[in-house]
Design an enzyme around this catalytic site. Sequence first.
Site, mmCIF file in Angstrom:
data_model
loop_
_atom_site.group_PDB
_atom_site.id
_atom_site.type_symbol
_atom_site.label_atom_id
_atom_site.label_comp_id
_atom_site.label_asym_id
_atom_site.label_seq_id
_atom_site.Cartn_x
_atom_site.Cartn_y
_atom_site.Cartn_z
ATOM 1 N N ASN A 276 0.872 -1.176 0.000
ATOM 2 C CA ASN A 276 0.000 0.000 0.000
ATOM 3 C C ASN A 276 0.906 1.222 0.000
ATOM 4 O O ASN A 276 1.496 1.553 1.015
ATOM 5 C CB ASN A 276 -0.896 -0.043 1.250
ATOM 6 C CG ASN A 276 -1.722 1.220 1.411
ATOM 7 O OD1 ASN A 276 -1.784 2.050 0.516
ATOM 8 N ND2 ASN A 276 -2.356 1.355 2.577
ATOM 9 N N LYS B 6 0.158 4.248 -0.361
ATOM 10 C CA LYS B 6 -0.485 5.437 0.233
ATOM 11 C C LYS B 6 -0.254 6.651 -0.668
ATOM 12 O O LYS B 6 -0.218 6.518 -1.884
ATOM 13 C CB LYS B 6 0.021 5.639 1.657
ATOM 14 C CG LYS B 6 -0.193 4.378 2.520
ATOM 15 C CD LYS B 6 -0.037 4.594 3.984
ATOM 16 C CE LYS B 6 -0.250 3.271 4.699
ATOM 17 N NZ LYS B 6 -0.184 3.398 6.146
ATOM 18 N N HIS C 139 -9.595 1.072 4.739
ATOM 19 C CA HIS C 139 -8.328 1.248 5.463
ATOM 20 C C HIS C 139 -8.566 2.179 6.658
ATOM 21 O O HIS C 139 -9.370 3.106 6.579
ATOM 22 C CB HIS C 139 -7.273 1.840 4.517
ATOM 23 C CG HIS C 139 -5.911 1.839 5.120
ATOM 24 N ND1 HIS C 139 -5.512 2.798 6.024
ATOM 25 C CD2 HIS C 139 -4.873 0.984 4.994
ATOM 26 C CE1 HIS C 139 -4.266 2.531 6.417
ATOM 27 N NE2 HIS C 139 -3.868 1.426 5.806
ATOM 28 N N GLU D 151 -6.954 4.571 7.774
ATOM 29 C CA GLU D 151 -6.753 5.999 7.480
ATOM 30 C C GLU D 151 -7.992 6.579 6.795
ATOM 31 O O GLU D 151 -8.340 7.740 7.015
ATOM 32 C CB GLU D 151 -5.486 6.181 6.623
ATOM 33 C CG GLU D 151 -4.227 5.977 7.471
ATOM 34 C CD GLU D 151 -3.015 5.467 6.716
ATOM 35 O OE1 GLU D 151 -2.988 5.507 5.473
ATOM 36 O OE2 GLU D 151 -2.068 5.014 7.402
ATOM 37 N N GLU E 86 -5.462 -4.965 10.678
ATOM 38 C CA GLU E 86 -4.455 -3.918 10.857
ATOM 39 C C GLU E 86 -4.753 -3.147 12.136
ATOM 40 O O GLU E 86 -5.586 -2.222 12.123
ATOM 41 C CB GLU E 86 -4.475 -2.955 9.662
ATOM 42 C CG GLU E 86 -4.150 -3.605 8.340
ATOM 43 C CD GLU E 86 -3.560 -2.590 7.365
ATOM 44 O OE1 GLU E 86 -2.419 -2.784 6.957
ATOM 45 O OE2 GLU E 86 -4.241 -1.596 7.058
ATOM 46 N N GLY F 131 2.200 2.415 10.693
ATOM 47 C CA GLY F 131 3.122 3.534 10.530
ATOM 48 C C GLY F 131 3.827 3.951 11.805
ATOM 49 O O GLY F 131 4.432 5.015 11.873
ATOM 50 N N SER G 55 3.234 -1.921 10.338
ATOM 51 C CA SER G 55 4.690 -1.914 10.548
ATOM 52 C C SER G 55 5.357 -3.248 10.215
ATOM 53 O O SER G 55 6.306 -3.656 10.885
ATOM 54 C CB SER G 55 5.025 -1.470 11.980
ATOM 55 O OG SER G 55 4.604 -0.130 12.187
HETATM 56 P P1 PGA Z 1 2.669 0.401 7.614
HETATM 57 O O1 PGA Z 1 1.230 0.558 6.947
HETATM 58 O O2 PGA Z 1 3.248 -0.898 7.095
HETATM 59 O O3 PGA Z 1 3.439 1.607 7.168
HETATM 60 O O4 PGA Z 1 2.451 0.354 9.092
HETATM 61 C C1 PGA Z 1 0.385 -0.558 6.777
HETATM 62 C C2 PGA Z 1 -0.932 -0.108 6.208
HETATM 63 O O5 PGA Z 1 -1.411 0.979 6.554
HETATM 64 O O6 PGA Z 1 -1.543 -0.813 5.380
#
Ligand code: PGA
Length: 250
Positions: free
Chosen positions: A9, A11, A93, A95, A165, A171, A211
């Site tokens: 992803n 982003k 997601h 976010e 997640e 993140g 992460s």
């Molecule tokens: P990250 O993001 O690996 O940077 O923690 C994962 C995600 O949001 O799908």
Amino acid sequence: MRRPLVAGNWKMHTTPQSAVELARAIVRAELPADVEIVLCPPAIAVTDVARAVVGTPVRVGAQNMHWADAGAYTGEISAPMLVGVAEVVIVGHSERRADFGETDAIVNRKLRAALAAGLTPIVCVGETEAIRDAGGARETITSQVRSALAGIDSAAAEPLVLAYEPVWAIGTGRTATPKQAAEAIGWAREALSQALDAATAQRTRILYGGSVSPGNARELLAQDGVDGALVGGASLEAADFIAIAWSAIA
Ligand code: PGA
């Protein structure tokens, strides 16, 4: 029987040009044949990345879509627009949920639209840190899975992929422990088997995200029931993402 899946992803990172370069670096590498690999660039780069991976087993996904097929929705893209370009779409997601007001009801509408268009949806669920601390992780995961699948029958849901997640791990560099990931994915699968039939729930892949890095992927992906990873930050470095993909095979 569940083929591992590792999705990147990206982003709101990369330009159309650097996205193509990243995709090329990934498809040029030796990739594990037994792992399904999906790249999810920003919407503006989806078409170019799809062209860059033609003729390879790598698939392309969008990070989001609207639930309507078309209409006066400035700035949005729809499932029918993705068809023929992307095969996969990330839905719900955290976010999107936290920053763009995506409710469980919206996630359900988007999931229906993605399935109706023949896309493979990766539906994200996961609890916040406050909810986990208060002992509510299982309830949150269960209710997010149930709401996402409301009114969708098992046959229609077949291509579904889930991603667990935990919001506190996205993140942040803080990963769920392999045990926490496996436990939560077990809860998600149980919720799936209540929302769908048990056989479909058993066939549905559930990823871990939050992460994931080359350093922790092997142990996370070795857990029973963890069928792959949804990778954010580490998917922006071809070598890291490729290393994670290899971690998905024992
Ligand atoms: P990250 O993001 O690996 O940077 O923690 C994962 C995600 O949001 O799908």
